[in-house]
Design an enzyme around this catalytic site. Structure first.
Site, PDB file in Angstrom:
ATOM      1  CB  SER A  69      -0.868  -0.025   1.169  1.00  0.00           C
ATOM      2  OG  SER A  69      -2.002  -0.999   0.972  1.00  0.00           O
ATOM      3  CE  LYS A 107      -4.798   1.739  -0.351  1.00  0.00           C
ATOM      4  NZ  LYS A 107      -3.935   0.536  -0.028  1.00  0.00           N
ATOM      5  CB  SER A 134      -4.194   1.472   4.155  1.00  0.00           C
ATOM      6  OG  SER A 134      -3.428   1.036   3.153  1.00  0.00           O
TER       7      SER A 134
END
Length: 311
Positions: free
Chosen positions: A84, A87, A141
């Site tokens: 993640s 992101k 997240s």
């Protein structure tokens, strides 16, 4: 319950500490003492004999953002899954497109994770503004939020992934590749050194700095307010000055953490990849902070990059 540590000779010291708990119970007719033996892991030392922090992440880099000086590094040029952490690039692509942040986006079946089977606190049908989707993707997240951001991009998901890779190329991230906007795809890779540059670029976006360090935020979900929390517990610690943060985890990446922080009055990038334990990435960050603030004198920082390449 009273705890007493068992004594052993140093020559035969075990890898764990043996602790004996004893409890005395008194009744009208008797006194009963019970004992329970528990084996606790020994405390892990923070520093080696040379004073360098003993970090458990398999790849890392600590860099002074103002001077560009690398203070610590290990496997820093190795491309590996970043989960993640992806992101951060997702957020930059969204903001670069100057899309309407007040536009309502809806979670659909297309946003459900069928690759890893991860859960979400955003049920199908949830409608939030693009701004709230962006905040939840960075702070909590939220995978479905990141997926929706890519679907509602001009040209859809495929155009979004192309924009992520174009942005990486423009930033000179030679070991970085993206295959989704979430980080569930193990082929989303980058090196720790690349992530310093990506973190630096992301820090130029005020909303990324704000959203990635928000401790808690509530949005309406299924007719009621639901609180979401930052996946990095350190942002809730007032002793830390964190300007940007992102965590990541899939099996292939291990626990990951990237931060831009202020330590010893210096802006530092901390990149920690592939930590095996649940709390290892946070413990490594704490060791780095202790090392910078107490073990590394200002006069030593000038030469520390040559002293501390831990390969």
């Amino acid at each position: 319950m009273k705890a007493t540590k068992a004594t052993r000779s140093s020559a035969a010291a075990p890898r764990v500490n043996k602790v004996v708990f004893s409890r005395t119970t008194r009744t009208k007719n008797a006194v009963t003492t019970t004992r329970k033996t528990v084996y606790l892991p020994r405390a892990v030392p923070d520093f080696d004999r040379e004073g360098n922090p003993l970090l458990k992440s398999s790849a890392f880099i600590v860099q002074d953002m103002d001077s560009g000086q690398v203070l610590l590094e290990k496997n820093a040029s190795l491309a590996q899954p970043i989960a993640s952490i992806s992101k951060l690039m997702t957020a930059m692509v969204v903001l670069d497109a100057n899309l309407d942040l007040t536009e309502m986006l809806q979670i659909t079946d297309d946003d459900v994770d069928r690759l890893k089977g991860t859960s979400s606190h955003l049920p199908v049908g949830t409608r939030l503004t693009r701004e709230d989707m962006l905040r939840l993707a960075l702070m909590a997240s939220e995978n479905r939020a990141a997926s929706a951001l890519s679907r509602f991009y001009p040209g859809g998901h495929s155009a979004f992934i192309q924009a992520m890779n174009d942005k990486a190329k423009a930033l000179g991230l030679s070991e970085t590749r993206f295959y989704d906007s979430i980080g569930l795809n193990r082929n989303n890779v980058a090196s720790a050194r690349d992530l310093v540059a990506m973190t630096t670029a992301a820090s130029h976006y005020p909303l990324i700095r704000e959203f990635s360090t928000t401790a808690e935020y509530s949005v309406p979900v299924s007719g009621r307010e639901r609180a979401f929390h930052n996946t990095n517990a350190l942002v809730r610690n007032s002793d830390w000055q964190i300007n940007l943060s992102k965590t990541g985890y899939i099996n292939e990446s291990g626990k990951c953490l990237v931060m831009q922080v202020v330590l010893a009055n210096k802006r530092m990038a901390i990149i920690l990849l592939d930590s095996s334990g649940r709390f290892t990435r946070v413990a490594d960050a704490i060791r780095i902070r202790k090392w910078v603030e107490t073990a590394v004198a200002p006069a030593r920082i000038a030469s520390v990059s040559t002293l501390s390449k831990l390969n």
